[in-house]
Structures are given as structure tokens and as C-alpha cells.
Design a protein around this motif. Structure first.
Motif, PDB file in Angstrom:
ATOM      1  N   GLU A 141      -4.990   4.148  -1.917  1.00 54.31           N
ATOM      2  CA  GLU A 141      -4.376   5.422  -1.549  1.00 54.31           C
ATOM      3  C   GLU A 141      -3.452   5.971  -2.612  1.00 54.31           C
ATOM      4  OE1 GLU A 141      -4.460   5.224   3.245  1.00 54.31           O
ATOM      5  OE2 GLU A 141      -2.611   5.659   2.186  1.00 54.31           O
ATOM      6  N   SER A 142      -2.789   5.107  -3.346  1.00 55.15           N
ATOM      7  CA  SER A 142      -1.920   5.622  -4.407  1.00 55.15           C
ATOM      8  C   SER A 142      -2.684   5.539  -5.703  1.00 55.15           C
ATOM      9  CB  SER A 142      -0.654   4.774  -4.524  1.00 55.15           C
ATOM     10  OG  SER A 142      -0.022   4.707  -3.303  1.00 55.15           O
TER      11      SER A 142
ATOM     12  N   HIS B  23       5.474  -0.918  -0.187  1.00 56.54           N
ATOM     13  CA  HIS B  23       4.773   0.349  -0.174  1.00 56.54           C
ATOM     14  C   HIS B  23       4.116   0.574   1.178  1.00 56.54           C
ATOM     15  CE1 HIS B  23       1.341   2.995  -1.703  1.00 56.54           C
ATOM     16  NE2 HIS B  23       2.445   3.699  -1.685  1.00 56.54           N
TER      17      HIS B  23
ATOM     18  N   PRO C 210       6.010   7.866  -0.508  1.00 59.34           N
ATOM     19  CA  PRO C 210       5.910   7.876  -1.975  1.00 59.34           C
ATOM     20  C   PRO C 210       6.068   6.464  -2.547  1.00 59.34           C
ATOM     21  CG  PRO C 210       8.030   8.701  -1.255  1.00 59.34           C
ATOM     22  CD  PRO C 210       7.219   8.546  -0.031  1.00 59.34           C
ATOM     23  N   LEU C 211       5.561   6.295  -3.741  1.00 61.40           N
ATOM     24  CA  LEU C 211       5.638   5.007  -4.427  1.00 61.40           C
ATOM     25  C   LEU C 211       7.068   4.770  -4.899  1.00 61.40           C
ATOM     26  CD1 LEU C 211       4.017   2.627  -5.652  1.00 61.40           C
ATOM     27  CD2 LEU C 211       3.961   3.943  -7.748  1.00 61.40           C
TER      28      LEU C 211
ATOM     29  N   ASP D 258       0.553   5.343 -14.030  1.00 60.36           N
ATOM     30  CA  ASP D 258       0.141   6.561 -14.703  1.00 60.36           C
ATOM     31  C   ASP D 258       1.358   7.385 -15.099  1.00 60.36           C
ATOM     32  OD1 ASP D 258      -2.283   9.150 -13.883  1.00 60.36           O
ATOM     33  OD2 ASP D 258      -1.765   8.125 -15.749  1.00 60.36           O
ATOM     34  N   SER D 259       1.333   7.932 -16.281  1.00 59.96           N
ATOM     35  CA  SER D 259       2.391   8.783 -16.847  1.00 59.96           C
ATOM     36  C   SER D 259       3.697   8.038 -17.079  1.00 59.96           C
ATOM     37  CB  SER D 259       2.660  10.018 -15.981  1.00 59.96           C
ATOM     38  OG  SER D 259       3.522   9.692 -14.918  1.00 59.96           O
ATOM     39  N   LEU D 260       3.757   6.715 -16.845  1.00 62.21           N
ATOM     40  CA  LEU D 260       4.981   5.983 -17.195  1.00 62.21           C
ATOM     41  C   LEU D 260       4.687   4.935 -18.261  1.00 62.21           C
ATOM     42  CD1 LEU D 260       7.893   6.114 -16.327  1.00 62.21           C
ATOM     43  CD2 LEU D 260       7.471   4.269 -14.755  1.00 62.21           C
TER      44      LEU D 260
ATOM     45  N   TYR E 156      -2.066   6.305  -8.584  1.00 57.78           N
ATOM     46  CA  TYR E 156      -1.378   6.259  -9.873  1.00 57.78           C
ATOM     47  C   TYR E 156      -0.676   4.941 -10.156  1.00 57.78           C
ATOM     48  CZ  TYR E 156       1.953   8.174  -6.558  1.00 57.78           C
ATOM     49  OH  TYR E 156       2.698   8.429  -5.452  1.00 57.78           O
ATOM     50  N   CYS E 157      -1.008   3.893  -9.406  1.00 60.43           N
ATOM     51  CA  CYS E 157      -0.392   2.602  -9.740  1.00 60.43           C
ATOM     52  C   CYS E 157      -1.374   1.498  -9.460  1.00 60.43           C
ATOM     53  CB  CYS E 157       0.857   2.423  -8.888  1.00 60.43           C
ATOM     54  SG  CYS E 157       1.577   0.798  -9.058  1.00 60.43           S
TER      55      CYS E 157
ATOM     56  N   LYS F 217       8.436  12.075 -11.854  1.00 62.68           N
ATOM     57  CA  LYS F 217       9.165  10.812 -11.751  1.00 62.68           C
ATOM     58  C   LYS F 217      10.615  11.136 -11.449  1.00 62.68           C
ATOM     59  CE  LYS F 217       7.753  10.005 -15.949  1.00 62.68           C
ATOM     60  NZ  LYS F 217       6.481  10.427 -16.526  1.00 62.68           N
TER      61      LYS F 217
ATOM     62  N   GLN G  88       3.251  15.516  -6.459  1.00 59.82           N
ATOM     63  CA  GLN G  88       3.370  14.100  -6.118  1.00 59.82           C
ATOM     64  C   GLN G  88       4.639  13.565  -6.758  1.00 59.82           C
ATOM     65  OE1 GLN G  88       1.326  11.586  -4.943  1.00 59.82           O
ATOM     66  NE2 GLN G  88      -0.611  12.603  -4.475  1.00 59.82           N
ATOM     67  N   VAL G  89       5.423  12.778  -6.024  1.00 56.88           N
ATOM     68  CA  VAL G  89       6.683  12.262  -6.564  1.00 56.88           C
ATOM     69  C   VAL G  89       6.656  10.741  -6.555  1.00 56.88           C
ATOM     70  CG1 VAL G  89       9.169  12.287  -6.350  1.00 56.88           C
ATOM     71  CG2 VAL G  89       7.858  14.251  -5.611  1.00 56.88           C
ATOM     72  N   MET G  90       7.207  10.161  -7.620  1.00 59.21           N
ATOM     73  CA  MET G  90       7.306   8.703  -7.724  1.00 59.21           C
ATOM     74  C   MET G  90       8.790   8.381  -7.880  1.00 59.21           C
ATOM     75  SD  MET G  90       5.224   6.348 -10.388  1.00 59.21           S
ATOM     76  CE  MET G  90       5.676   7.163 -11.856  1.00 59.21           C
TER      77      MET G  90
ATOM     78  N   LEU H 201       0.309  -4.252 -14.969  1.00 58.21           N
ATOM     79  CA  LEU H 201       0.683  -3.168 -14.052  1.00 58.21           C
ATOM     80  C   LEU H 201       0.528  -1.853 -14.797  1.00 58.21           C
ATOM     81  CD1 LEU H 201       2.109  -2.457 -11.307  1.00 58.21           C
ATOM     82  CD2 LEU H 201       4.228  -2.554 -12.558  1.00 58.21           C
TER      83      LEU H 201
ATOM     84  N   VAL I 106       7.204  -3.169  -8.319  1.00 58.38           N
ATOM     85  CA  VAL I 106       6.787  -2.257  -7.252  1.00 58.38           C
ATOM     86  C   VAL I 106       7.433  -2.718  -5.956  1.00 58.38           C
ATOM     87  CG1 VAL I 106       4.826  -1.290  -6.063  1.00 58.38           C
ATOM     88  CG2 VAL I 106       4.610  -1.924  -8.451  1.00 58.38           C
TER      89      VAL I 106
ATOM     90  N   ILE J  67      11.873   6.057  -8.913  1.00 51.94           N
ATOM     91  CA  ILE J  67      12.189   4.894  -9.744  1.00 51.94           C
ATOM     92  C   ILE J  67      13.673   4.630  -9.601  1.00 51.94           C
ATOM     93  CG2 ILE J  67      12.114   3.934 -12.062  1.00 51.94           C
ATOM     94  CD1 ILE J  67       9.954   5.937 -12.696  1.00 51.94           C
TER      95      ILE J  67
ATOM     96  N   ALA K 122       1.772   3.267   3.621  1.00 52.98           N
ATOM     97  CA  ALA K 122       0.799   4.364   3.478  1.00 52.98           C
ATOM     98  C   ALA K 122       1.482   5.679   3.809  1.00 52.98           C
ATOM     99  CB  ALA K 122      -0.368   4.111   4.426  1.00 52.98           C
ATOM    100  N   GLY K 123       1.232   6.666   3.010  1.00 51.94           N
ATOM    101  CA  GLY K 123       1.788   7.995   3.279  1.00 51.94           C
ATOM    102  C   GLY K 123       3.164   8.203   2.690  1.00 51.94           C
TER     103      GLY K 123
ATOM    104  N   MET L 176       0.932  16.139 -14.071  1.00 44.64           N
ATOM    105  CA  MET L 176       1.586  14.822 -14.166  1.00 44.64           C
ATOM    106  C   MET L 176       2.342  14.533 -12.887  1.00 44.64           C
ATOM    107  SD  MET L 176       3.375  13.494 -17.578  1.00 44.64           S
ATOM    108  CE  MET L 176       3.870  14.905 -18.496  1.00 44.64           C
ATOM    109  N   VAL L 177       2.456  13.278 -12.580  1.00 46.52           N
ATOM    110  CA  VAL L 177       3.250  12.876 -11.427  1.00 46.52           C
ATOM    111  C   VAL L 177       4.724  13.075 -11.765  1.00 46.52           C
ATOM    112  CG1 VAL L 177       3.904  10.891 -10.061  1.00 46.52           C
ATOM    113  CG2 VAL L 177       1.540  11.185 -10.770  1.00 46.52           C
TER     114      VAL L 177
ATOM    115  N   LEU M 252       9.541   2.269  -7.259  1.00 46.04           N
ATOM    116  CA  LEU M 252       9.588   1.228  -8.288  1.00 46.04           C
ATOM    117  C   LEU M 252      11.040   0.893  -8.574  1.00 46.04           C
ATOM    118  CD1 LEU M 252       7.156   2.826 -10.875  1.00 46.04           C
ATOM    119  CD2 LEU M 252       6.637   0.875  -9.465  1.00 46.04           C
TER     120      LEU M 252
END
Lengths: 581, 182
Positions: free
Chosen positions: B172-173, A520, A525-526, B81-83, B175-176, A4, A125-127, B78, A517, A129, A522-523, A1-2, A528
Motif C-alpha cells: 500500500e505504501s 505503520h 502516513p508513513l 523514494d525521494s529520500l 514509496y518505502c 517530507k 502524499q506526506v511522509m 531500505l 520505519v 520524519i 494502513a491508510g 515528489m512525496v 520514519l
């Protein structure tokens, strides 16, 4: 899982330090609550975290490092931060980094114990929020998810991840007491760093509320004791009490006030909202009542009303007399049975004559009575409206009497007719079997039965017409009373405090969350942004509406029509503890 | 020789009778009708104006209400993933209404096929299946997505799905996925 990482927006500009928060392994989410700044002594940090954990039953721990640096990376700081990972071991170890003045973030989550290749720590992988800590702290999710009890602590597998975030932030109050500007051993950054919130009035109100509540609770208990006294149970007082809607409304308000000023603290946020709603409703009621009072007492309105009341009652009685004269003649061209018509008409006319004399007897006292009744408006607009409804009921008592006479007569006639109709066809109602059975009658039984049947059939139009007219009048009065009751109900049950809260502080009542979102690259982390989705107004009213008196019409339209057709008496506003007439 | 007298008619208006004598065998009578009363004219004009402006006002209110509550400008889905999954509808007046469903409650996102037997056409629509909180194996709700634009015909779905999967692979991402529909 990613993985969060929930990061508070207030810490985005804080200096470098340690990340402190809660790790939820089932949902692979790290909820960051605060940032501990340098310099600190690791032992003291661990002590503080143990304290918080014991007080709030939330598993607070050091989750990783936070680095807010200039453009040129400082090598020494970087190594120092990495070294901290060995002192406060946590799995996985978060490393959040932000360049000062830019929007580029970087985060890494390092796991030591799940090696892909032996000896090499793996990265997740880290997201990121972002959440507004103050708003999440103060808000309340609807429907309230009941998280497992405090003793169990971390059992969160069954509930949603967002409820866990809200719950964690709400329970970690102790962590937010200390600040980076305080003199304590550990310097923290969290939502209070933007300015500790307090208000003098709020504090004063809190201090004063204790003794005031106690005093009012004593007064109210005295009043309820008096009203529950045995004197009130002597007949006919309970009967009168059950018929008057004023007493019902006063009792309702007394209940509300007792609940609001009770010395027990509210167990849950729902109870607190309910208390607040009741208090605001009572205050609004009293304010509107006082406005009405001042309007009534200005420019001698009460005198004008009292002067107008007797002529109005006279006028109504006159109109009724005209109506009866019309019925005694040939109403709408229909031909009535003269004898029955005259009897019924004269009977009702005599009643009206009695009523007029009664009103004239009362007329000298009307102004005094109205003046004292007007004073009762200071107890609230709802009480004044209930009194108005009761006055209307008393003044139209003769219409009610006529309706009862007409309905009883009509009802008897209908039952007689149906039973004789069965006899006409040679059938009988079997009480034992509750059905219609055939029966052989004697000749004289049949003869008398047919005679009576014919008589009743020919007298039916007269009775039916009287019944119809008086039922319509009664329904008119009932409609007017019904509208007044509806208004009283509205004032009683509308949750004004909740609606005001939804208007001014929408984040307090949350239906859910929404995500946006952010930019963002490239490279990177996402990222939110988590915002609170407020509850729609209809849901607010539905969830928080106060219980009303319960005086709602119990009949559906179908049963009402049926009762009207068969001449059964209708009581649309059944109050609690009413007896059958 | 002219002569003039004034009378009043049954409604109270003023009548003027003129009598002209040309010769013993030639007379002319002239009757002037009551003039247009200014009061009644203004009253009628005002009433008509008020009715028209009330109608315009009601139409404007109705239009505002339509734009604010009914006309959906854009719908966004939207998927994180996993949220969870978030559906946003933005109305023509700028109002946005959002619903977020957590991943724990979502069983799956499916494309349902509906067959119109009488109209003889086949449509496809996307919907989210929600799990029952009490029994995780049962489906408690089916939530259709992109309600404003309605279902899409079969040929369109082909190109949709191909485009979507292609963009998923190249993104590239992983998961969204923001998915916007006008």
C-alpha cells in the motif's frame, strides 16, 4: 515528489498550534522547527518570524497547523485551524493531527495553486520524519558540506537534503530563545521546552576565560619574544638547538599554547575542536609529567639514578673495549689484516679511554644536573621523554663518532674500489656526460691502478667488519631513540577531546543519518525516525589528528639499504632546518 | 640380613642402595630411584595449564572478535523514494553498521552480470551506482549490496525479481520498500 515533513520529537506531545519552520521547494521538504501555541496575535507571530529571518538568514515561515486533540474531534477547533490557512498563506499548507494518547497520526498537505480540478485544492502524499532537535542542533556532519554563503540564503539545489536540515536547525538559534513558559507575546514549543540547559560551572568558565586568555596570551608572547631574540642566533647555539629534540618539542608546545590561548574566537567548528584537542593534550601531558615528577622525587630515585648512571656508562665502555679486542683478534674465525686491524682497534680504544675520563670528570655534577632536568618534567611528559632521548644521544656520542669514522672509511674504500674497478676494465666515469665511457690508460697508470685495487680489495674485509659492527650499534641506539620519538609523537598528535566526545556524546560527530520505519497502519502516513549515525573512531582520529613535529623517517627501506651498502651516513630523524654533515 | 645406604646421583636426587644377604652364594642388591619431586611436578603442571588456558583465552578472544567484526547475521536494504537508500548490516554480536546514501547521489540501482570465464558460470549481483558530485553524468562509484551473502545464481534471481515486483504492486505504501536478507 512525496512531501517530507521533518517533525521534532519534542513537539509530539505539545498542545495544538501553528507549525513554524522552513520550506525547501527543491526537495519538497518541510522542516518544522517549533510550534506556536494559542492564544497568539498574528501580527506578533509575523514580527517574530521576520526577526528570526533577518538574524539567521533562514527563510522561516508558518507552514501549517498542528492539532493534538482528544478522542472526540472538536469541531470548532477544526474550523478555526482551517481558517488560519487564510491568514498565514503558505503553499503547500500542512495539517498535522494526532489523537491524544494514541499512535495514529494523520497529515495532509493542501496545495491551492496547482489544481487538478478547478476550484478543488489538491492534496500531496506526506511522509513524516521525526528527528531529535537537540541532537541535530548540536551535531556536526562529516565531511562538512560547505553550504552556500549566508547572503545567498536559500540556494540549496546542489547540496543534499540532510545537510539542509542540519544547517537550518543549527542556524535558527534565535527561534529557540523564547519558550512557552515565558512571558513574551508568542509562546513556542521546541527542544528547550523539555528543560533549558545551562550549567553554573559552564557559565563561570565562559566569563573567566576572557581575562585568563588575555593574561596567558601576554605571557606566551613574552616567552616567544625572548626565544626569538638575536642572542640565540649566535653560532653555535642554532646548531645545538637543531640537534636537540627537546628544543623542538618545547617550540611545538609553545605554538600549541599560543593557538589555544589566542584571544581570537574560533572561526569554524573544526578550529574549535582543534583548540580543544590541543588543550586536552597539553593538560594530559602536564598531568603525566607531574606524576612522573612525584615518582622521581619520592624515595630519592634521582640519587639512585645518578649513582647508577656512571657505572652503567663504565660498563658500556668496558663492553665496547671487549668488542674491539675481539675484533682485533680473529672475530668469528675471520682472518683480518693485522696491521690495519691494530691501527683501527687502537684508534677506537683511545677514543673510549677519552670518553671514560670525560664521564668520570662529570660524575660529581650528575646528580645536580639530573635533579634540575627532572624538574623539567613539570612542563610535560613529552619534554621529559625528549630530554631522555637527548641524554641517550649524548651518552652514546662515542658510538656515533665510531660509526662516522667507520662509515667514512668504508665509503672512501667503496668509491675507490668502484673507480679502480672501472680502470681495471679500461673504463672511466665521464663527469660531463654523467656516464661510464671507455678510456685508454697508460701502462704505468694501469699498473699503479691495479696495485691499488688489489690492496683495497684485500683490506676490504677488515674495514667492512668494523663498519658493520659500528653500524649495528648505531642502528640500535637509533631504534631506541626512534621508539621514544614515536611515543612523544603519539601524545602530541592524538585528538583526545574528539575521542572522548565520540565516546560520551556520539551524536556530536555525525557521519550521516539512519532511518527506522515506525509502526505503520494502513491508510495512515508513513512515519520514519531519523537518528544520527556517529563517525567511526578511525575517521575521528584521521580527521582531527594534530600535526606532529614532523620528525619522521624520510627514507624508504630500499633507500636505507642502499645508503648502508655504500657507506653513506644515515640520519633517520631529520629535523627542520638541519644542515648536512 | 639387610643393609641400607643412601647416595646421591649426578642431579642431586637421593638414591637408596639396599643389600640383602641370603646365603654366601646368594646376594640381592636393590637400588631405589630418586622420587618424583613435587616442585618440578607442580611447575610442569602449572606451565601446561597456563599454556592451555592462554590458548583457550586467545581462542575465545578470536571468536568474539570474529562474531563482532566478521560474521554478518543479517543485511537490510531500505529504499525510501525521494529520500535515499539505507544499507544495514547486523553482526552476530548485535553490532549494527548503517550506511545511508541520499537520493541525490544515487544514479540508479542495477543488477550486474558477471561471467566467470575459467569456472564457466554466470552470477548476478545487485549494486547501486553513485553519481559524481562534480559531473552529474559520470558514475563515481559502484556499491555492491548484500555483500555477505555474495552473488546469487541466475535461476534464483528469476524467482527473486518476480517476488519483488509482485510485492511492490500489492504494497500500500509505494514509496518505502524494506528488503531483508538473512
Amino acid at each position: 515528489m512525496v512531501l517530507k515533513a521533518f517533525f521534532p520529537t519534542c513537539c509530539a506531545s505539545a498542545d495544538s498550534g501553528l507549525l513554524v519552520g522552513r520550506w525547501v521547494p527543491e526537495q519538497s521538504s518541510a522542516i518544522v522547527l517549533a510550534v506556536v501555541h494559542f492564544p497568539f496575535i498574528p501580527i506578533q507571530v509575523k514580527e517574530l518570524l521576520a526577526q528570526v529571518q533577518q538574524a539567521s538568514q533562514v527563510g522561516v515561515a508558518v507552514l501549517g497547523t498542528w492539532c493534538h486533540r482528544q478522542q472526540e474531534p472538536e469541531e470548532s477547533l477544526g474550523h478555526f485551524l482551517e481558517g488560519l490557512g487564510t491568514i498565514f498563506s503558505h503553499e503547500p499548507w500542512l495539517q498535522l493531527c494526532r489523537e491524544r494518547g494514541s499512535k495514529s497520526w494523520s497529515c495532509k498537505a493542501i496545495r491551492q495553486q496547482v489544481p487538478v480540478a478547478p476550484g478543488v485544492p489538491s492534496e500531496d502524499q506526506v511522509m513524516l520524519i521525526f528527528y531529535d532537535q537537540r541532537k541535530v542542533l548540536l551535531s556536526q556532519l562529516h565531511p562538512p558540506t560547505v553550504l552556500p554563503d549566508h547572503q545567498a540564503g536559500d540556494a540549496v539545489a546542489s547540496s543534499g537534503s540532510l545537510a539542509v536540515v542540519f544547517d537550518t536547525v543549527a542556524r535558527s538559534e534565535l527561534l529557540f530563545h523564547g519558550d512557552q513558559y515565558d512571558e513574551g507575546p508568542v509562546r513556542l514549543s521546541h527542544w528547550q521546552s523539555e528543560g533549558v540547559e545551562a550549567s553554573v560551572l559552564g557559565e563561570l568558565a565562559k566569563r573567566a576565560s576572557g581575562p585568563v586568555c588575555l593574561l596567558l596570551a601576554c605571557l606566551l608572547s613574552l616567552v616567544s619574544a625572548v626565544s626569538a631574540c638575536w642572542l640565540w642566533k649566535l653560532w653555535p647555539l642554532p646548531f645545538i638547538r637543531s640537534k636537540l629534540s627537546t628544543c623542538e618539542q618545547l617550540r611545538h608546545r609553545l605554538e600549541h599554547l599560543t593557538l589555544v590561548f589566542s584571544t581570537q574566537r574560533a572561526q569554524s567548528p573544526t578550529q574549535l575542536m582543534r583548540k580543544a584537542n590541543m588543550l586536552v593534550s597539553v593538560l594530559l601531558d602536564v598531568a603525566l609529567g607531574l606524576m612522573l615528577l612525584s615518582w622521581l622525587h619520592s624515595s630519592n630515585r634521582i640519587g639512585q639514578l645518578a649513582d647508577a648512571l656512571v657505572p652503567v656508562a663504565d660498563r658500556v665502555a668496558e663492553e665496547l673495549q671487549h668488542l674491539l679486542q675481539w675484533l682485533m683478534g680473529a672475530p668469528a674465525g675471520l682472518k683480518m689484516n693485522r696491521a690495519l686491524d691494530q691501527v683501527l682497534g687502537r684508534f677506537f680504544l683511545y677514543h673510549i679511554h677519552l670518553w671514560i675520563s670525560y664521564i668520570h670528570l662529570m660524575s660529581p655534577f650528575i646528580e645536580r644536573i639530573l635533579w634540575h632536568v627532572g624538574l623539567s618534567a613539570c612542563l610535560g611528559l613529552t619534554v621529559a621523554l625528549s630530554i631522555l632521548s637527548d641524554i641517550i644521544a649524548l651518552l652514546t656520542f662515542h658510538i656515533y663518532c665510531f660509526y662516522v669514522y667507520g662509515a667514512r672509511l668504508y665509503c672512501l674504500k667503496i668509491y675507490g674500489l668502484s673507480s679502480l674497478w672501472r680502470l681495471f676494465r679500461g673504463k672511466k666515469w665521464n663527469v660531463l656526460r654523467q656516464r661510464v665511457d671507455s678510456c685508454s690508460y697508460n701502462l704505468d697508470q694501469l699498473f699503479i691502478g691495479t696495485l691499488l685495487f688489489t690492496i683495497l680489495v684485500f683490506l676490504l674485509p677488515t674495514t667492512a667488519l668494523y663498519y658493520l659492527v659500528f653500524t649495528l650499534l648505531r642502528l640500535l641506539v637509533v631504534t631506541v631513540q626512534g621508539l621514544i620519538h614515536l611515543l612523544v609523537d603519539l601524545i602530541n598528535s592524538l585528538p583526545l577531546y574528539s575521542l572522548g566526545l565520540r565516546l560520551c556524546r556520539p551524536y556530536r560527530l555525525a557521519a550521516g543519518v539512519k532511518f527506522r520505519v515506525l509502526e505503520h497502519e494502513a491508510g495512515r502516513p508513513l512515519r520514519l525516525l531519523m537518528q544520527i549515525n556517529p563517525l567511526p573512531y578511525s575517521h575521528v582520529v584521521h580527521t582531527y589528528r594534530l600535526p606532529s613535529c614532523g620528525c619522521h623517517p624520510k627514507h624508504s627501506w630500499g633507500s636505507l639499504c642502499r645508503k648502508l651498502f655504500f657507506g653513506e651516513l644515515i640520519y633517520p630523524w631529520r629535523q627542520r632546518g638541519d644542515r648536512q654533515d | 640380613m639387610e643393609d641400607e645406604r643412601s647416595f646421591s646421583d649426578i642431579c642431586g636426587g637421593r638414591l637408596v642402595l639396599q643389600r640383602r644377604y641370603y646365603s654366601p652364594f646368594c646376594w640381592e642388591f636393590c637400588l631405589t630411584c630418586p622420587g618424583l619431586s613435587l616442585c618440578s611436578l607442580t611447575a610442569v603442571t602449572c606451565t601446561v595449564c597456563m599454556i592451555l588456558s592462554a590458548a583457550i583465552f586467545i581462542t575465545l578472544l578470536g571468536l568474539l572478535g570474529y562474531l563482532h567484526f566478521v560474521k554478518i547475521d543479517q543485511e537490510t536494504l531500505l529504499i525510501i523514494d525521494s529520500l535515499g537508500i539505507q544499507m544495514t548490516s547486523s553482526y552476530a554480536s548485535g553490532k549494527e553498521s548503517t550506511t545511508f546514501i541520499e537520493m541525490g547521489n544515487v544514479k540508479d540501482v542495477v543488477i550486474n552480470e558477471a561471467i566467470y570465464i575459467l569456472q564457466q558460470k554466470v552470477i548476478y549481483y545487485l549494486c547501486i551506482l553513485l553519481k559524481d558530485p562534480v559531473e552529474p553524468h559520470k558514475i563515481s562509484q559502484v556499491v555492491p549490496v548484500f555483500q555477505c551473502s555474495g552473488p546469487v545464481l541466475a535461476e534464483e534471481w528469476d524467482s527473486w525479481i518476480k517476488w519483488w515486483f509482485h510485492s511492490k504492486i500489492s504494497e500500500e505504501s509505494p514509496y518505502c520498500f524494506p528488503e531483508t536478507l538473512h
